[in-house]
Design a protein around this motif. Structure first.
Motif, PDB file in Angstrom:
ATOM      1  N   ALA A   1      36.177  23.376  41.096  1.00 41.48           N
ATOM      2  CA  ALA A   1      37.769  23.929  41.192  1.00 41.48           C
ATOM      3  C   ALA A   1      37.544  24.669  42.165  1.00 41.48           C
ATOM      4  CB  ALA A   1      38.424  23.121  40.897  1.00 41.48           C
ATOM      5  N   ARG A   2      38.840  25.357  43.298  1.00 40.53           N
ATOM      6  CA  ARG A   2      38.698  26.919  43.622  1.00 40.53           C
ATOM      7  C   ARG A   2      39.920  26.323  44.786  1.00 40.53           C
ATOM      8  NH1 ARG A   2      35.982  22.741  45.289  1.00 40.53           N
ATOM      9  NH2 ARG A   2      33.904  23.700  44.470  1.00 40.53           N
ATOM     10  N   ALA A   3      40.536  27.635  45.134  1.00 40.13           N
ATOM     11  CA  ALA A   3      40.914  27.504  45.593  1.00 40.13           C
ATOM     12  C   ALA A   3      41.049  28.821  47.069  1.00 40.13           C
ATOM     13  CB  ALA A   3      42.835  27.719  45.006  1.00 40.13           C
TER      14      ALA A   3
ATOM     15  N   GLY B   1      41.833  36.241  49.272  1.00 40.53           N
ATOM     16  CA  GLY B   1      42.193  35.913  48.028  1.00 40.53           C
ATOM     17  C   GLY B   1      41.257  34.498  47.588  1.00 40.53           C
ATOM     18  N   PHE B   2      41.101  34.696  46.367  1.00 37.27           N
ATOM     19  CA  PHE B   2      40.228  32.828  45.369  1.00 37.27           C
ATOM     20  C   PHE B   2      40.477  32.523  44.609  1.00 37.27           C
ATOM     21  CE2 PHE B   2      37.174  36.391  44.545  1.00 37.27           C
ATOM     22  CZ  PHE B   2      36.674  35.499  43.439  1.00 37.27           C
ATOM     23  N   VAL B   3      40.336  32.126  43.794  1.00 33.08           N
ATOM     24  CA  VAL B   3      40.675  31.574  42.227  1.00 33.08           C
ATOM     25  C   VAL B   3      39.331  31.033  42.097  1.00 33.08           C
ATOM     26  CG1 VAL B   3      42.077  29.948  42.417  1.00 33.08           C
ATOM     27  CG2 VAL B   3      42.049  30.823  40.472  1.00 33.08           C
ATOM     28  N   THR B   4      39.078  30.774  40.799  1.00 32.49           N
ATOM     29  CA  THR B   4      37.633  29.433  40.936  1.00 32.49           C
ATOM     30  C   THR B   4      37.788  29.063  39.373  1.00 32.49           C
ATOM     31  OG1 THR B   4      35.899  31.398  39.519  1.00 32.49           O
ATOM     32  CG2 THR B   4      36.003  30.984  41.640  1.00 32.49           C
ATOM     33  N   ALA B   5      37.617  27.881  39.449  1.00 34.17           N
ATOM     34  CA  ALA B   5      37.922  26.938  37.567  1.00 34.17           C
ATOM     35  C   ALA B   5      36.431  26.457  37.488  1.00 34.17           C
ATOM     36  CB  ALA B   5      39.383  25.908  38.164  1.00 34.17           C
TER      37      ALA B   5
ATOM     38  N   SER C   1      49.933  33.992  43.382  1.00 32.41           N
ATOM     39  CA  SER C   1      50.539  32.663  42.851  1.00 32.41           C
ATOM     40  C   SER C   1      50.119  31.032  43.278  1.00 32.41           C
ATOM     41  CB  SER C   1      51.978  32.658  42.364  1.00 32.41           C
ATOM     42  OG  SER C   1      52.233  34.210  41.640  1.00 32.41           O
ATOM     43  N   ARG C   2      49.912  30.780  44.534  1.00 33.60           N
ATOM     44  CA  ARG C   2      49.657  29.921  45.562  1.00 33.60           C
ATOM     45  C   ARG C   2      48.328  29.420  45.252  1.00 33.60           C
ATOM     46  NH1 ARG C   2      51.162  24.980  47.188  1.00 33.60           N
ATOM     47  NH2 ARG C   2      50.331  24.702  48.976  1.00 33.60           N
ATOM     48  N   LEU C   3      47.681  29.821  45.078  1.00 31.41           N
ATOM     49  CA  LEU C   3      45.979  29.377  44.713  1.00 31.41           C
ATOM     50  C   LEU C   3      45.460  29.463  43.517  1.00 31.41           C
ATOM     51  CD1 LEU C   3      44.630  33.340  46.459  1.00 31.41           C
ATOM     52  CD2 LEU C   3      44.019  30.307  46.814  1.00 31.41           C
TER      53      LEU C   3
ATOM     54  N   ARG D   1      54.732  33.829  34.100  1.00 32.37           N
ATOM     55  CA  ARG D   1      55.534  33.533  35.055  1.00 32.37           C
ATOM     56  C   ARG D   1      55.157  31.442  35.772  1.00 32.37           C
ATOM     57  NH1 ARG D   1      55.913  38.721  36.677  1.00 32.37           N
ATOM     58  NH2 ARG D   1      53.996  38.438  38.989  1.00 32.37           N
ATOM     59  N   LEU D   2      53.592  31.146  35.674  1.00 31.12           N
ATOM     60  CA  LEU D   2      52.980  30.312  36.165  1.00 31.12           C
ATOM     61  C   LEU D   2      52.835  29.330  34.659  1.00 31.12           C
ATOM     62  CD1 LEU D   2      50.007  31.921  38.193  1.00 31.12           C
ATOM     63  CD2 LEU D   2      51.929  31.096  38.767  1.00 31.12           C
ATOM     64  N   GLY D   3      53.560  29.875  33.938  1.00 35.09           N
ATOM     65  CA  GLY D   3      53.843  28.919  32.575  1.00 35.09           C
ATOM     66  C   GLY D   3      52.748  28.680  31.860  1.00 35.09           C
ATOM     67  N   MET D   4      52.052  29.572  32.000  1.00 38.62           N
ATOM     68  CA  MET D   4      50.759  29.693  30.932  1.00 38.62           C
ATOM     69  C   MET D   4      51.783  30.862  29.845  1.00 38.62           C
ATOM     70  SD  MET D   4      47.670  30.302  32.707  1.00 38.62           S
ATOM     71  CE  MET D   4      46.402  30.190  31.916  1.00 38.62           C
TER      72      MET D   4
END
Length: 141
Positions: free
Chosen positions: A48-50, A61-65, A91-93, A121-124
């Motif tokens: 997954a990625r955003a 911006g990007f994030v990978t999973a 945060s949105r990513l 802040r994201l619940g982690m």
């Protein structure tokens, strides 16, 4: 720091239309950063990625999973270009990629101490992480 409007961005979890030319300026501070073509391979290889993109296609911006799809996932990379930081892009990513991963037991990430409040802040919650780095392969293989 110049302020940009996050309203100008499109957020997506797919790679259609993304080219190496859209992936400039990432891996800030890395002595041997992956090239944009390698960066695109990283995005393709992620379960997954955003991405956050400007109207012309540039990724800001990007994030990978990485995930087994059953129980767990790991978020190895999250980066937002400097001029877009502090505007909720990261945060949105993360929210998008967590949604894309579905209802898993665990989604983990390792981060530097100064980033702990962001993830909280994201619940982690804070946990321990063990890491191994091979600096000679920092730019990919």
């Amino acid at each position: 720091m110049a302020s940009h409007s996050p309203h100008a961005l499109t957020f997506q979890t797919f790679l259609h239309g993304v080219t190496p030319d859209h992936l400039q300026g990432f891996f800030e501070g890395w002595p041997h950063p992956p090239r944009p073509d390698t960066h695109l391979k990283i995005l393709r290889g992620s379960q997954a990625r955003a991405l956050a993109r400007l109207p012309g296609g540039q990724v800001v911006g990007f994030v990978t999973a990485l995930s087994d799809g059953v129980l767990s996932a790991y978020l190895p990379l999250l980066e937002v270009l400097p001029e877009w930081r502090g505007q909720g892009v990261a945060s949105r990513l993360v929210e998008l990629v967590i949604t894309a991963l579905g209802d898993l037991y665990m989604i983990d990430s390792a981060c530097d101490d100064e980033l702990v409040p962001f993830y909280e802040r994201l619940g982690m919650v804070r946990g321990n992480a063990m890491i191994r780095r091979k600096d000679s392969r920092q730019n990919g293989r």
